[in-house]
Design an enzyme around this catalytic site. Structure first.
Site, PDB file in Angstrom:
ATOM      1  CD  GLU A 180     -54.660  41.397 -15.386  1.00 45.13           C
ATOM      2  OE1 GLU A 180     -53.767  41.756 -16.181  1.00 45.13           O
ATOM      3  OE2 GLU A 180     -54.448  41.180 -14.179  1.00 45.13           O
ATOM      4  CG  ASN A 208     -49.159  43.321 -15.385  1.00 40.17           C
ATOM      5  OD1 ASN A 208     -49.197  44.264 -14.604  1.00 40.17           O
ATOM      6  ND2 ASN A 208     -48.334  42.301 -15.227  1.00 40.17           N
ATOM      7  CG  ASN A 220     -51.928  47.520 -13.299  1.00 43.25           C
ATOM      8  OD1 ASN A 220     -52.434  47.290 -12.200  1.00 43.25           O
ATOM      9  ND2 ASN A 220     -50.998  46.723 -13.815  1.00 43.25           N
ATOM     10  CD  GLU A 221     -48.545  45.795 -10.659  1.00 43.80           C
ATOM     11  OE1 GLU A 221     -47.863  45.222 -11.541  1.00 43.80           O
ATOM     12  OE2 GLU A 221     -48.995  45.210  -9.660  1.00 43.80           O
ATOM     13  CE1 TYR A 238     -51.545  39.608  -6.085  1.00 45.47           C
ATOM     14  CE2 TYR A 238     -49.957  41.223  -6.867  1.00 45.47           C
ATOM     15  CZ  TYR A 238     -51.213  40.637  -6.942  1.00 45.47           C
ATOM     16  OH  TYR A 238     -52.120  41.074  -7.869  1.00 45.47           O
ATOM     17  CD  GLU A 279     -52.849  44.025  -9.287  1.00 44.87           C
ATOM     18  OE1 GLU A 279     -51.977  43.129  -9.112  1.00 44.87           O
ATOM     19  OE2 GLU A 279     -52.945  44.701 -10.325  1.00 44.87           O
ATOM     20  CD  GLN A 301     -56.582  38.425 -12.054  1.00 42.98           C
ATOM     21  OE1 GLN A 301     -57.442  37.947 -12.793  1.00 42.98           O
ATOM     22  NE2 GLN A 301     -55.411  38.820 -12.524  1.00 42.98           N
TER      23      GLN A 301
END
Length: 494
Positions: free
Chosen positions: A27, A72, A172-173, A244, A292, A349
């Site tokens: 990213e 993001n 994304n999200e 996460y 992720e 990442q």
């Protein structure tokens, strides 16, 4: 000493190992791209500014798929800013991380890098501030040979052959209030369906990933997935899941047992997807993309609005411990355990940002502790995933109650059998392996990561934590907080 027993049989098959499980994520955030994979002028940079020392480590890590450019970041990104002559590209304020994006590295640079890394690209489109037309045009730029405006623009930029990108993320999200252009499930589901329809009109062979919840602890978890799929089931092939695990958010035992949470999250999303499949009377099954996942000391994050605007800020460059590496190895076990439906994985990442690889600007690159279980699992997990029958001592956690202290899964490719196991407890355990269903077996390599749970690797001590290699046996001592890959060469079974 406590004892665990594991029995394997080739009939207890979960599904094939999909190589896309061993993916990663690049990213435009912090130093992942700039001074991470890309640093013109570095002593190890190639003529395109790509760090060859990082490329060597990426290939060693065994990364198969790389998601790009966010995250993001993608939700306010104009892909056109990152193509064409580098001197003509604009400097932009990135709204996601409040940093300056120079656009010196963009789509075509990434594709050159992915080719050198031997990784399949997983491209994300902006559905935050942009929409259907821009998403379809990006597919046209990447995948159409020529004769159209976008394809001919790519050719003008010096890329004569199509990139032929197969795997695409629809934003994304989008459920997250932190996301630029976040939406309700109904809004996003309708947009994803329209964008997916247009993108597949450009190239019907592409595969699409819809945004699931940005975490299983979101208040809209499962309801979000159900609503999105009600709108977009026919257009998409995968549903994303992000997760996460913060060592400082829960008690130590619960953190060490983080894979329990991942198991439950995957099962919940699959149940939701299958409910929608039944309600819509479809035959297609939706698969999952865990695009992720990682250990992340998230409670230490300084939010973007609390920082000044910087060029290349050093964001969330966590130093990982032996305990963190064991948890990462256990999360990989969980992913393999769901290999029948979990088909894509992207550890977030790849470089510097909560990453297995760290760099210093102008200086060295090194492997973090979490590099090792990922690299060995990517190398050794081949063939078919087997579900073991496992009995193990229990450990008590604050979040999950009593859970097995030992967790394991196995893979078999016809001749090679590998057992992946962790001891997530604080006492040693003897693991007995019952392999009678495989006939004869020859001991192979036993890779173990263990030691002081708090040790890390640093630029000054890059190899302080490395795996040890032993000869495999069917009776294995698992030290506290340890990860293992135990291999055997077996006769083919009828």
């Amino acid at each position: 000493m406590a004892v665990a027993r594991l029995t394997l049989d080739p009939s207890f098959a979960v599904g094939p190992v999909d190589r896309r499980l061993f993916g990663s994520f690049v990213e435009h955030m912090g130093r992942c791209v700039y001074t991470g994979v890309f640093e013109p002028g570095h002593p190890r940079a190639d003529p395109d500014g790509l760090r060859t020392d990082v490329l060597d480590l990426v290939r060693e890590l065994g990364v198969t798929t790389v998601r790009y450019p966010g995250g993001n970041f993608v939700s306010a990104y104009r892909w056109e800013d990152g193509v064409g002559p580098a001197g003509d590209r604009p400097r932009r304020l990135d709204l996601a991380w409040r940093s300056i994006e120079t656009n010196a590295f963009g789509l075509n640079e990434f594709m050159r890098w992915a080719g050198l890394a031997g990784a399949e690209p997983m491209m994300a489109v902006n559905l935050g501030t942009r929409g259907v037309a821009e998403a379809a045009e990006l597919v046209e730029y990447c995948n159409v040979d020529g004769g159209t405006a976008a394809a001919d623009l790519r050719r003008k930029h010096g890329v004569t052959r199509p990139h032929d990108i197969r795997l695409w993320c629809l934003g994304n999200e989008m459920d997250g209030p932190w996301q630029i252009g976040s939406r309700t499930a109904d809004e996003y589901g309708r947009l994803a369906a329209r964008a997916g329809h247009a993108m597949k009109r450009v190239d019907p062979s592409i595969e699409l990933v819809a945004c699931g919840s940005s975490g299983a602890d979101m208040p809209t978890f499962a309801a979000w997935e159900a609503t999105v799929l009600e709108h977009a089931y026919d257009q998409v092939d995968y549903l994303s899941l992000h997760t996460y695990y913060d060592p400082e958010r829960y008690d130590d035992a619960s953190f060490r047992a983080s894979a329990v949470h991942l198991d439950a999250a995957v099962d919940a999303v699959l149940a939701t997807a299958d409910h929608v499949r039944a309600r819509l009377r479809r035959t297609k099954y939706i698969r999952l993309a865990l695009d992720e996942w990682n250990v992340w000391y998230q409670s230490r994050l300084v939010e973007p609005e609390d920082r000044g605007i910087e060029d290349t800020p050093a964001l969330i460059e966590d130093d990982f411990t032996v305990t963190d590496a064991m948890v990462v190895g256990n999360l990989l076990i969980s992913m393999l355990r769901h290999a029948d439906r979990l088909a894509v994985g992207c550890q977030a990442q790849l470089v510097n940002i909560i990453a297995p690889i760290r760099t210093l600007p102008g200086g060295p690159a090194w492997r973090q502790t979490i590099f090792h279980p990922f690299a060995h699992t990517a190398r050794l997990a081949r063939g078919t995933v087997l579900r073991p029958a496992l009995t193990a001592p229990v450990m008590t956690t604050g979040r999950y109650g009593d859970v097995p202290a030992v967790d394991a899964v196995a893979t078999h490719d016809g001749t090679r059998l590998t057992v992946f196991a962790v001891n997530r407890g604080t006492a040693p355990v003897t693991l007995h392996l019952d392999l009678r269903a495989f006939g004869g077996h020859t001991p192979g390599e036993h890779v173990m990561l263990a030691g002081d749970p708090h040790l890390t690797n640093t630029a000054a001590h890059p190899d302080r934590v490395t795996p040890s290699v032993h000869r495999s046996t069917t009776e294995v001592l698992l030290p506290p907080v340890s990860w293992h890959a135990i291999g055997f060469t077996t006769e083919e079974t009828s």
